[in-house]
Write an enzyme that holds these catalytic residues in place. Structure first.
Site, PDB file in Angstrom:
ATOM      1  N   SER A 142       0.834  -1.205   0.000  1.00 26.77           N
ATOM      2  CA  SER A 142       0.000   0.000   0.000  1.00 26.77           C
ATOM      3  C   SER A 142       0.863   1.248   0.000  1.00 26.77           C
ATOM      4  O   SER A 142       1.926   1.298   0.643  1.00 26.77           O
ATOM      5  CB  SER A 142      -0.900   0.008   1.238  1.00 26.77           C
ATOM      6  OG  SER A 142      -1.540   1.259   1.381  1.00 26.77           O
ATOM      7  N   TYR A 157      -2.372  -1.294  10.103  1.00 26.81           N
ATOM      8  CA  TYR A 157      -2.448  -1.688   8.692  1.00 26.81           C
ATOM      9  C   TYR A 157      -1.154  -1.327   7.964  1.00 26.81           C
ATOM     10  O   TYR A 157      -0.574  -2.157   7.245  1.00 26.81           O
ATOM     11  CB  TYR A 157      -3.637  -0.988   8.037  1.00 26.81           C
ATOM     12  CG  TYR A 157      -3.684  -1.086   6.530  1.00 26.81           C
ATOM     13  CD1 TYR A 157      -4.161  -2.233   5.906  1.00 26.81           C
ATOM     14  CD2 TYR A 157      -3.264  -0.018   5.725  1.00 26.81           C
ATOM     15  CE1 TYR A 157      -4.214  -2.324   4.523  1.00 26.81           C
ATOM     16  CE2 TYR A 157      -3.315  -0.102   4.348  1.00 26.81           C
ATOM     17  CZ  TYR A 157      -3.792  -1.250   3.751  1.00 26.81           C
ATOM     18  OH  TYR A 157      -3.836  -1.334   2.371  1.00 26.81           O
TER      19      TYR A 157
END
Length: 264
Positions: A142, A157
């Site tokens: 990401s 995350y």
């Protein structure tokens, strides 16, 4: 008609029944690939597979954070297709919440979905790719790892995705002699509908913290567009791979949550 390297290859896509994964499956089928779609929710998985109306795509229900179950599914994939050429470890999910307020169960779920699923996916795939004479692994990371303006309150995350980054770099070194090429693909913001599942209070707090960083960001794209970008990582000639790819929108955009109108 373009000639695609992925044509007639068997590609395993985890998390392929929704979001980026579903967009990716559609692109792979358009390019002539055969696709094994892995997802936990069997009803949603079968509905997603059925929409393509193709015998080149098959759904295999499995919890990809369960190593033993994943072993069994890979046996079934090989039995069905007779080969495995590429694996895209796409499973991932995020809960925006301040670290001190995140329940232990939520922390564990994030680690399992965003880090362990990738590690297990690679562990299980390697022997099958080696049996096939080599292949490709694409691990999805990401842009939150590298861009602080993606969203706020994503510490766990982001830490998991940073772990995927380092794990992928080390894995690449280990597989040099096996003709297994490894790519780290970093995705920017994509509207996938998952925001509807977030805790409303935690989401509002994270959104306000995100706005405090500035009024604008680079924008968000759609699953088919990001799926096409991921599929492109399989389109290099044999023996060639992109080691790292980051794709994200770069248009000055007012910050908003999915479903909000611009400026709302």
């Amino acid at each position: 008609m373009p000639q695609w390297y992925v044509e007639n290859q068997v590609v395993v896509v985890t998390g392929g029944s929704k979001g980026i994964g579903e967009g990716l499956v559609g692109v792979l089928l358009e390019r002539g690939a055969k696709v094994a779609v892995l997802a936990r929710d069997n009803a949603r998985l079968q509905a997603s597979v059925a929409q393509w109306q193709s015998d080149r795509v098959v759904g295999f229900p499995v919890d990809v954070s369960d190593r033993d179950a994943l072993d069994e599914v890979y046996c079934k994939i090989w039995e069905h297709f007779g080969q495995i050429n590429a694996v895209i470890n796409n499973v991932g999910f995020q809960f925006p919440r301040r670290v001190e307020l995140m329940p232990a169960q939520e922390v564990r779920q994030l680690v399992e979905l965003n880090l362990l699923s990738t590690i297990f996916g690679c562990q299980v795939a390697i022997p099958w790719l080696r049996r096939n004479g080599g292949g490709r692994i694409v691990n999805i990371s990401s842009a939150t790892v590298r861009c602080d303006n993606e969203f706020a309150h994503l510490a766990v995350y982001t830490a998991c995705k940073a772990g995927v980054d380092q794990f992928t770099a080390e894995l690449r070194k280990e597989l040099v002699e096996d003709n297994i090429l490894v790519t780290l693909f970093s995705s920017g913001s994509v509207f996938t509908g998952t925001v509807n599942n977030f805790d409303e209070n935690a989401l509002a707090e994270a959104y306000n913290a995100w706005l405090a960083k500035g009024e604008y960001y680079g924008g968000s794209t759609t699953p088919p567009i990001m799926g096409a970008a991921i599929a492109q990582s399989l389109e290099y000639p044999p023996g060639i791979a992109a080691e790292f790819i980051e794709v994200k929108p770069g248009v000055r955009t007012s910050k908003r949550l999915e479903g909000q109108e611009d400026g709302a």
